[in-house]
Design a protein around this motif. Structure first.
Motif, PDB file in Angstrom:
ATOM      1  N   VAL A 111       0.843  -1.195   0.000  1.00 22.11           N
ATOM      2  CA  VAL A 111       0.000   0.000   0.000  1.00 22.11           C
ATOM      3  C   VAL A 111       0.888   1.258   0.000  1.00 22.11           C
ATOM      4  O   VAL A 111       0.808   2.102   0.877  1.00 22.11           O
ATOM      5  N   ASN A 112       1.746   1.301  -1.011  1.00 20.19           N
ATOM      6  CA  ASN A 112       2.649   2.448  -1.206  1.00 20.19           C
ATOM      7  C   ASN A 112       3.560   2.677  -0.004  1.00 20.19           C
ATOM      8  O   ASN A 112       3.878   3.806   0.350  1.00 20.19           O
ATOM      9  N   GLY A 113       3.959   1.584   0.668  1.00 19.11           N
ATOM     10  CA  GLY A 113       4.862   1.683   1.809  1.00 19.11           C
ATOM     11  C   GLY A 113       4.182   1.993   3.137  1.00 19.11           C
ATOM     12  O   GLY A 113       4.849   2.055   4.171  1.00 19.11           O
ATOM     13  N   LEU A 114       2.869   2.142   3.131  1.00 16.95           N
ATOM     14  CA  LEU A 114       2.145   2.412   4.375  1.00 16.95           C
ATOM     15  C   LEU A 114       1.965   1.149   5.215  1.00 16.95           C
ATOM     16  O   LEU A 114       1.797   1.230   6.426  1.00 16.95           O
ATOM     17  N   ALA A 115       1.985  -0.005   4.568  1.00 17.65           N
ATOM     18  CA  ALA A 115       1.695  -1.267   5.247  1.00 17.65           C
ATOM     19  C   ALA A 115       2.829  -2.263   5.046  1.00 17.65           C
ATOM     20  O   ALA A 115       3.650  -2.116   4.142  1.00 17.65           O
ATOM     21  N   LYS A 116       2.834  -3.269   5.880  1.00 16.16           N
ATOM     22  CA  LYS A 116       3.760  -4.385   5.710  1.00 16.16           C
ATOM     23  C   LYS A 116       3.184  -5.380   4.708  1.00 16.16           C
ATOM     24  O   LYS A 116       3.902  -5.919   3.880  1.00 16.16           O
TER      25      LYS A 116
END
Length: 147
Positions: free
Chosen positions: A101-106
């Motif tokens: 998620v564009n680096g928002l999530a693992k």
């Protein structure tokens, strides 16, 4: 800024707006009112429940998992099952292409898919609900920044 949970929901909505051609950009976030036939097919992106745990005992970092519901709406006709499955293919592939998620999530993992229909609207509507568990990390005192 906004809570990371909101940023995740918004990003998934953006990904689906551009990645699911079958709904022609009709992707809504947190839609309250029912969709009428003129707005179908369509997708809504909603936030469900969230759990959190300390990453390590005594730390100030939370490991969080939020349920994101991606509801795919189509008009019910003879091809209802095929129509929702075709949209689900595009949803699953679009989210898989942005797995973090564009680096928002693992991770953003599809947990379940439920397919149903409702005859309560003026036109019968079929719905496929894809439930994603999205795991992300924040500091206890900074819920607007993903770690």
């Amino acid at each position: 800024m906004a809570h990371v949970r909101q940023q995740i929901r918004q990003r998934i909505g953006e990904v689906l707006s551009g990645g699911v051609a079958l709904v022609s950009g009709r992707v809504y976030r947190s839609r309250v009112y029912p969709l009428d036939a003129s707005k179908l097919p369509a997708i809504t992106v909603l936030t469900g429940s969230e759990t959190s745990n300390l990453m390590v005992m005594g730390s100030k970092t939370l490991d969080r998992t939020v349920s994101i519901f991606v509801d795919c709406y189509v008009s019910v006709k003879d091809t209802f099952d095929d129509d929702v499955d075709a949209i689900a293919v595009q949803v699953e592939e679009a989210i898989a292409a942005d797995f973090t998620v564009n680096g928002l999530a693992k991770t953003a993992i599809l947990q379940s898919t439920e397919i149903d229909f409702s005859g309560e609207a003026e036109t019968p509507i079929g719905v496929a609900r894809l439930t994603y568990d999205v795991r992300y990390v924040t500091a206890i005192n900074d819920v607007e920044t993903a770690n």
